[in-house]
Design a protein around this motif. Structure first.
Motif, mmCIF file in Angstrom:
data_model
loop_
_atom_site.group_PDB
_atom_site.id
_atom_site.type_symbol
_atom_site.label_atom_id
_atom_site.label_comp_id
_atom_site.label_asym_id
_atom_site.label_seq_id
_atom_site.Cartn_x
_atom_site.Cartn_y
_atom_site.Cartn_z
ATOM 1 N N MET A 150 40.600 48.262 34.858
ATOM 2 C CA MET A 150 39.674 49.314 35.265
ATOM 3 C C MET A 150 38.451 49.409 34.362
ATOM 4 S SD MET A 150 42.383 52.274 36.384
ATOM 5 C CE MET A 150 43.618 51.931 37.648
ATOM 6 N N THR A 151 38.441 48.689 33.238
ATOM 7 C CA THR A 151 37.249 48.666 32.385
ATOM 8 C C THR A 151 36.263 47.583 32.825
ATOM 9 O OG1 THR A 151 38.189 47.113 30.757
ATOM 10 C CG2 THR A 151 38.666 49.457 30.451
ATOM 11 N N HIS A 152 36.618 46.823 33.853
ATOM 12 C CA HIS A 152 35.757 45.786 34.425
ATOM 13 C C HIS A 152 35.408 46.168 35.865
ATOM 14 C CE1 HIS A 152 36.511 42.955 31.115
ATOM 15 N NE2 HIS A 152 37.777 43.331 31.171
ATOM 16 N N PRO A 153 34.432 45.524 36.470
ATOM 17 C CA PRO A 153 34.240 45.712 37.915
ATOM 18 C C PRO A 153 35.536 45.386 38.642
ATOM 19 C CG PRO A 153 32.430 44.456 36.967
ATOM 20 C CD PRO A 153 33.472 44.564 35.890
ATOM 21 N N LEU A 154 35.993 46.272 39.518
ATOM 22 C CA LEU A 154 37.326 46.146 40.114
ATOM 23 C C LEU A 154 37.279 46.448 41.608
ATOM 24 C CD1 LEU A 154 40.439 45.835 39.763
ATOM 25 C CD2 LEU A 154 40.503 48.285 39.221
ATOM 26 N N ALA A 155 37.760 45.520 42.409
ATOM 27 C CA ALA A 155 37.908 45.760 43.850
ATOM 28 C C ALA A 155 39.136 46.641 44.055
ATOM 29 C CB ALA A 155 38.065 44.437 44.583
ATOM 30 N N LEU A 156 38.965 47.766 44.698
ATOM 31 C CA LEU A 156 40.033 48.760 44.805
ATOM 32 C C LEU A 156 40.980 48.451 45.968
ATOM 33 C CD1 LEU A 156 37.987 52.007 44.101
ATOM 34 C CD2 LEU A 156 39.413 50.699 42.517
ATOM 35 N N PRO A 157 42.255 48.826 45.811
ATOM 36 C CA PRO A 157 43.216 48.627 46.903
ATOM 37 C C PRO A 157 43.068 49.705 47.965
ATOM 38 C CG PRO A 157 44.301 49.696 45.054
ATOM 39 C CD PRO A 157 42.880 49.414 44.612
ATOM 40 N N HIS A 158 43.426 49.357 49.195
ATOM 41 C CA HIS A 158 43.354 50.291 50.307
ATOM 42 C C HIS A 158 44.689 50.323 51.052
ATOM 43 C CE1 HIS A 158 39.169 49.390 49.438
ATOM 44 N NE2 HIS A 158 38.812 50.456 50.110
ATOM 45 N N ILE A 181 30.435 43.393 45.407
ATOM 46 C CA ILE A 181 31.323 42.419 44.769
ATOM 47 C C ILE A 181 30.474 41.334 44.113
ATOM 48 C CG2 ILE A 181 33.127 40.691 45.155
ATOM 49 C CD1 ILE A 181 34.211 43.445 45.607
ATOM 50 N N CYS A 182 30.866 40.925 42.926
ATOM 51 C CA CYS A 182 30.176 39.822 42.252
ATOM 52 C C CYS A 182 31.216 38.852 41.681
ATOM 53 C CB CYS A 182 29.241 40.348 41.157
ATOM 54 S SG CYS A 182 30.032 41.426 39.965
ATOM 55 N N SER A 183 30.772 37.815 41.006
ATOM 56 C CA SER A 183 31.688 36.763 40.556
ATOM 57 C C SER A 183 32.634 37.241 39.465
ATOM 58 C CB SER A 183 30.904 35.555 40.059
ATOM 59 O OG SER A 183 30.101 35.891 38.945
ATOM 60 N N ASN A 184 32.314 38.352 38.789
ATOM 61 C CA ASN A 184 33.214 38.853 37.753
ATOM 62 C C ASN A 184 33.981 40.101 38.188
ATOM 63 O OD1 ASN A 184 31.118 40.694 37.679
ATOM 64 N ND2 ASN A 184 30.999 40.797 35.446
ATOM 65 N N THR A 185 33.984 40.392 39.488
ATOM 66 C CA THR A 185 34.801 41.495 40.012
ATOM 67 C C THR A 185 36.268 41.087 39.984
ATOM 68 O OG1 THR A 185 33.015 42.226 41.468
ATOM 69 C CG2 THR A 185 35.238 43.002 41.987
ATOM 70 N N LEU A 186 37.103 41.974 39.465
ATOM 71 C CA LEU A 186 38.533 41.696 39.391
ATOM 72 C C LEU A 186 39.240 42.077 40.688
ATOM 73 C CD1 LEU A 186 39.544 42.903 35.799
ATOM 74 C CD2 LEU A 186 39.349 40.555 36.624
ATOM 75 N N PHE A 187 40.227 41.270 41.027
ATOM 76 C CA PHE A 187 41.143 41.526 42.143
ATOM 77 C C PHE A 187 42.563 41.296 41.635
ATOM 78 C CE2 PHE A 187 37.207 40.169 44.023
ATOM 79 C CZ PHE A 187 37.096 40.807 45.255
ATOM 80 N N ARG A 188 43.504 41.968 42.220
ATOM 81 C CA ARG A 188 44.902 41.570 41.981
ATOM 82 C C ARG A 188 45.119 40.281 42.767
ATOM 83 N NH1 ARG A 188 48.850 46.342 41.432
ATOM 84 N NH2 ARG A 188 48.956 45.803 39.224
#
Length: 533
Positions: A199-207, A51-58
């Motif tokens: 999804m075209t950016h770094p994205l934290a995935l849901p679980h 994870i980094c500062s530009n990772t996307l989250f919902r």
């Protein structure tokens, strides 16, 4: 330990306790970025990336702050008046109560004081016309739980309707409008409502989480246009830090006045009370409270167990704390970090002197009230004292201030706060506020009869979760296989049942299809045999 070491400890402890795969935090102090950092990985799988500062989250309900800011920008342009009825902008707007619908204003939508129920996402697939369809098909089925403008009850419907008002006055889709008016000027270049763009950016995935707490990557990414205004945005701490700096600097960003000072002040002003011991309430989409003599403004979010978020501002100290995670309850770490930042600056709260205050007219307040999660609550007086009863347990009510009372448990901890809103002569429904949620008076005159419930029997599903409803003898039972629970429903109306685990469960017809509804929020349509096969 240094300040940063304490902040890191809080973050790591929260991630460990809540089994969070990845999180990102930004901390601003004195209007300067102190921390902007990622922790963990985008997924618990071996191939997850850091994870980094530009990772996307919902960001779930933190999205509401975007909507509130946008609406104030439209107010500045003269396109919206907060105190105009919704029907001024959408003449055909109505709920299940046509008369009370006429009283709902834009301000009430943005301050959770409209009387609308909580609400959940209502469509689980992309539909460009989803917000319009929601207004036409879902909103007319919604009850008004209390007289609009008289009390607070948090929900999503109000913000979704406000988003539709914004579409009507601008003739633009909500996501396009948000991009043009807010995201682009603030250089929030990653923030989006579109999962495909995310999804075209770094994205934290849901679980998904099973009954044992084991996490697996969710096989679906839901997209509900109707819920964009309330909780469906994707963002990063990098983008949200820009949004925070604009709010901390009274609407100014990079020498451009994005939002006027008067709009910022209106968003922070208490619009409706929560009746709590921290003098908390709601502004325009911001929650607010005074703790240790210092005002805080915030919003948190939780999307199932897949994402959680926190956004806190302390403007007088130039502080912002932003927390994002692809797991549960990260917002608690946000609160702890703010406390850490302010621990040397807060002062002891002064307990209000209530000795000289006249007692309210308890005879007009006594009665039974319905809290959609806690169930029925009775307020009564006995031997000169006032009590509230919940689940057959009585609590003495002690005055905290003019209109707020507290009920303590056996360990002297506050179990409930009870607020008494100002009664207006035109009110059609009497209500009190329990733990920051409006509770309308409830008169129970239904005699339970299982023959009335035959239409409720069946299987209900939204494609993710499934519930089975059956009648066993004189009892309505609800099987919840996701959580390995069987709920016992106690009938208080033909289509309303109280359960110990989930509070109020109701059954409602939407376009001729019976839906099961939990806590006036989560709806699941009844499935026919063809669908089940």
């Amino acid at each position: 330990m240094s300040l940063l070491e304490n902040i890191h400890r809080i973050i790591h402890d929260s991630m460990k306790v809540n089994k969070i795969p990845g999180a990102a935090f930004a901390v601003i102090k004195n209007n300067e970025v102190l921390l902007s950092e990622g922790f963990g990985r985008t997924t618990g799988e071996d191939w997850g990336t850091p994870i980094c500062s530009n990772t996307l989250f919902r960001i779930a309900s933190v999205s509401k702050l975007f909507t509130g800011t946008l609406m104030m920008m439209l107010v500045e342009k003269g396109m919206i008046d907060l105190d105009k009825p919704v029907q001024y902008y959408v003449p055909w707007f109505t709920t299940a109560d046509p008369e009370l619908s006429k009283l709902i204003t834009v301000r009430m939508l943005l301050t959770h004081s409209s009387g609308l129920p909580t609400g959940d996402d209502v469509i689980n697939h992309y539909d460009e016309a989803g917000l319009s369809q929601y207004m036409k098909n879902v909103v007319p089925t919604l009850p008004i739980l209390f007289h609009p403008g008289t009390a607070y009850s948090y929900g999503n419907h109000g913000l979704n309707i406000a988003g539709f008002v914004a579409e009507q006055v601008t003739n633009k889709k909500f996501a396009v409008l948000m991009q043009e008016m807010l995201f682009h000027p603030l250089e929030m270049n990653q923030t989006t409502y579109n999962p495909l763009k995310a999804m075209t950016h770094p994205l934290a995935l849901p679980h998904d989480k099973d009954g044992n707490g084991t996490l697996t990557i969710s096989p679906q990414f839901y997209d509900t246009v109707a819920s964009y205004p309330s909780y469906f945005a994707f963002s990063s701490i990098q983008d949200l830090s820009r949004f925070a700096m604009m709010h901390l600097q009274e609407g100014l960003y990079e020498n451009s006045q994005i939002v006027s000072l008067s709009s910022i002040q209106e968003m922070r002003k208490q619009q409706i009370k929560w009746y709590t011991t921290t003098h908390a309430g709601c502004g325009i989409t911001f929650f607010r409270e005074t703790k240790g003599g210092i005002e805080r403004f915030w919003h948190y979010g939780q999307y199932s167990n897949q994402y959680s978020s926190q956004f806190i501002l302390v403007p007088e100290k130039g502080i912002a704390v932003i927390a994002l995670a692809n797991g549960e309850n990260i917002f608690q770490a946000g609160y702890e970090i703010v406390d850490e930042l302010l621990k040397d600056e807060v002062h002891e709260e002064v307990t209000p002197d209530v000795s000289s205050l006249a007692e309210p007219d308890w005879a007009s307040i006594e009665g039974t009230y319905l809290h959609s999660y806690y169930g029925l609550i009775e307020v009564y007086s006995h031997t000169g004292k006032v009590f509230m009863k919940h689940n057959e347990q009585s609590f003495e009510l002690n005055r905290f201030n003019r209109d707020t009372y507290i009920a303590k448990d056996d360990n002297e901890n506050t179990a409930f706060t009870l607020g008494i809103p100002v009664y207006s002569p035109e009110q059609t429904v009497k209500c009190i506020v329990i733990n920051s949620k409006a509770c309308p008076e409830f008169v129970q005159n239904y005699q339970a009869d299982p023959k009335d419930w035959k239409d409720w029997v069946g299987t209900y599903s939204d494609g993710r979760d499934t519930y089975e409803v059956m009648i066993q003898g004189d009892t309505l039972m609800i099987n919840d296989p996701q959580n390995h629970m069987e709920l016992v429903g106690s009938a208080i109306a033909k289509n309303w049942f109280l359960t110990k685990e989930y509070g109020l469960v109701s059954f409602i017809s939407v376009k001729g299809i019976v839906n099961i509804e939990f806590d006036f929020a989560w709806r699941f349509p009844k499935q026919n045999s063809a669908v089940l096969v």
